[in-house]
Design a protein around this motif. Structure first.
Motif, PDB file in Angstrom:
ATOM      1  N   THR A 122      56.490 -55.353 102.463  1.00  0.00           N
ATOM      2  CA  THR A 122      56.404 -54.219 101.534  1.00  0.00           C
ATOM      3  C   THR A 122      57.736 -54.044 100.801  1.00  0.00           C
ATOM      4  O   THR A 122      57.761 -53.672  99.632  1.00  0.00           O
ATOM      5  N   ASP A 124      44.541 -43.351  96.058  1.00  0.00           N
ATOM      6  CA  ASP A 124      45.037 -43.854  97.340  1.00  0.00           C
ATOM      7  C   ASP A 124      45.325 -42.698  98.304  1.00  0.00           C
ATOM      8  O   ASP A 124      44.719 -42.570  99.357  1.00  0.00           O
ATOM      9  N   ALA A 138      47.227 -53.064 103.959  1.00  0.00           N
ATOM     10  CA  ALA A 138      46.806 -53.625 102.673  1.00  0.00           C
ATOM     11  C   ALA A 138      47.005 -52.600 101.553  1.00  0.00           C
ATOM     12  O   ALA A 138      47.493 -52.927 100.465  1.00  0.00           O
ATOM     13  N   ALA A 139      46.643 -51.338 101.847  1.00  0.00           N
ATOM     14  CA  ALA A 139      46.780 -50.293 100.827  1.00  0.00           C
ATOM     15  C   ALA A 139      48.245 -50.103 100.450  1.00  0.00           C
ATOM     16  O   ALA A 139      48.590 -49.938  99.272  1.00  0.00           O
ATOM     17  N   ALA A 199      49.618 -53.185  98.507  1.00  0.00           N
ATOM     18  CA  ALA A 199      49.074 -53.277  97.156  1.00  0.00           C
ATOM     19  C   ALA A 199      49.762 -52.312  96.197  1.00  0.00           C
ATOM     20  O   ALA A 199      49.972 -52.642  95.034  1.00  0.00           O
ATOM     21  N   HIS A 200      50.118 -51.116  96.661  1.00  0.00           N
ATOM     22  CA  HIS A 200      50.704 -50.177  95.693  1.00  0.00           C
ATOM     23  C   HIS A 200      52.233 -50.156  95.702  1.00  0.00           C
ATOM     24  O   HIS A 200      52.847 -49.444  94.908  1.00  0.00           O
ATOM     25  N   PHE A 214      45.099 -50.206  87.410  1.00  0.00           N
ATOM     26  CA  PHE A 214      45.715 -51.122  88.367  1.00  0.00           C
ATOM     27  C   PHE A 214      45.654 -50.507  89.769  1.00  0.00           C
ATOM     28  O   PHE A 214      45.235 -51.140  90.729  1.00  0.00           O
ATOM     29  N   LEU A 215      46.042 -49.234  89.877  1.00  0.00           N
ATOM     30  CA  LEU A 215      46.021 -48.570  91.174  1.00  0.00           C
ATOM     31  C   LEU A 215      44.602 -48.388  91.704  1.00  0.00           C
ATOM     32  O   LEU A 215      44.342 -48.505  92.894  1.00  0.00           O
ATOM     33  N   GLY A 267      42.156 -50.400  91.094  1.00  0.00           N
ATOM     34  CA  GLY A 267      41.772 -51.714  91.571  1.00  0.00           C
ATOM     35  C   GLY A 267      42.332 -52.021  92.955  1.00  0.00           C
ATOM     36  O   GLY A 267      41.599 -52.420  93.851  1.00  0.00           O
ATOM     37  N   VAL A 268      43.637 -51.802  93.120  1.00  0.00           N
ATOM     38  CA  VAL A 268      44.226 -52.167  94.413  1.00  0.00           C
ATOM     39  C   VAL A 268      43.715 -51.244  95.522  1.00  0.00           C
ATOM     40  O   VAL A 268      43.506 -51.681  96.653  1.00  0.00           O
ATOM     41  N   LEU A 281      40.346 -52.617  96.466  1.00  0.00           N
ATOM     42  CA  LEU A 281      40.494 -53.881  97.202  1.00  0.00           C
ATOM     43  C   LEU A 281      40.929 -53.626  98.630  1.00  0.00           C
ATOM     44  O   LEU A 281      40.529 -54.333  99.548  1.00  0.00           O
ATOM     45  N   ALA A 282      41.780 -52.577  98.802  1.00  0.00           N
ATOM     46  CA  ALA A 282      42.361 -52.340 100.131  1.00  0.00           C
ATOM     47  C   ALA A 282      41.417 -51.566 101.036  1.00  0.00           C
ATOM     48  O   ALA A 282      41.658 -51.435 102.218  1.00  0.00           O
TER      49      ALA A 282
END
Ligand SMILES: [Zn+2]
Length: 234
Positions: free
Chosen positions: A13, A49, A127-128, A131-132, A224-225, A227-228, A231-232
């Motif tokens: 990270t 998120d 993952a979350a 990703a961010h 973008f956020l 999306g991630v 995905l997470a």
């Protein structure tokens, strides 16, 4: 999950945060686009998120916490911005960067605590966060430089923000926190982020350059956020 793997994730990270910050530092000429993207990303982190996660952990209380966070940040910001000079501006930038860094500490703590709860939960939170974190680094640099901080100030805060998850992960090896309490804290930070994104980065990005491209950059940051975060999701 061993503590060594949790520390390894925290180091990953840090790399993601540094690369986001580096990108913000090297795109100086396209300041409006970077600020616009950052505004969308900060607001996106809050909506896509932090809030869903907080709500999962502590239900309706999470939204009230977000409201309290928003008002608290507004009050801090007003106190710091009372004097209209560069120094007051810089302090606002540092308040923003300190919020991002404390949030990143909680990111690391969250990873560790989630692994305490179970492997699946741990992987999802890791993952979350991973990703961010690119956006975390970008946003930290932007909130400092947008408020008149120098490149060196921005870099220093970037390093603090990048290594904060490591401190949080180490902390998680020694503490345990009830999930509902973590949810309330995450909600509080969602409120902070909505303020930073909406009241600081968004108007500044519009002042910095052409409206349409800047607005598109903001939408891309939020997307973008989104999306991630999707995905997470476990
Ligand atoms: Zn984060």
């Amino acid at each position: 999950m061993t503590s060594v793997s949790i520390i390894a994730i925290a180091l990953l990270t840090a790399a993601a945060t540094m690369s986001g910050g580096w990108m913000a530092l090297s795109l100086g000429a396209r300041r409006n686009l970077v600020l616009g993207f950052s505004a969308g990303a900060v607001i996106g982190v809050a909506f896509f998120d932090l809030l869903p996660e907080a709500q999962q952990l502590s239900g309706g209380l999470a939204l009230s916490a977000a409201g309290v966070g928003f008002v608290l940040y507004l009050l801090f910001d007003r106190v710091l911005a009372r004097h209209d000079n560069c120094e007051a501006d810089m302090r606002r930038g540092f308040l923003g960067a300190a919020s991002f860094s404390t949030h990143s500490l909680l990111d690391g703590l969250g990873i560790g605590l989630a692994f305490q709860a179970g492997h699946g939960a741990g992987v999802a939170v890791a993952a979350a966060v991973l990703a961010h974190d690119f956006a975390d680094g970008l946003n930290t640099v932007n909130v400092v430089s947008r408020n008149g901080g120098s490149r060196r100030h921005a870099l220093r805060w970037l390093v603090v923000d990048a290594f904060a998850p490591l401190a949080g992960a180490i902390l998680s090896l020694f503490v345990s926190l009830a999930p509902e309490k973590l949810g309330v804290i995450l909600g509080l930070f969602a409120g902070f982020f909505l303020y930073i994104g909406g009241a600081d980065l968004l108007p500044e990005s519009q002042r910095a350059g052409p409206r349409l491209p800047t607005a598109i950059a903001t939408l891309l940051g939020a997307l973008f956020l989104y999306g991630v975060a999707r995905l997470a999701m476990p």
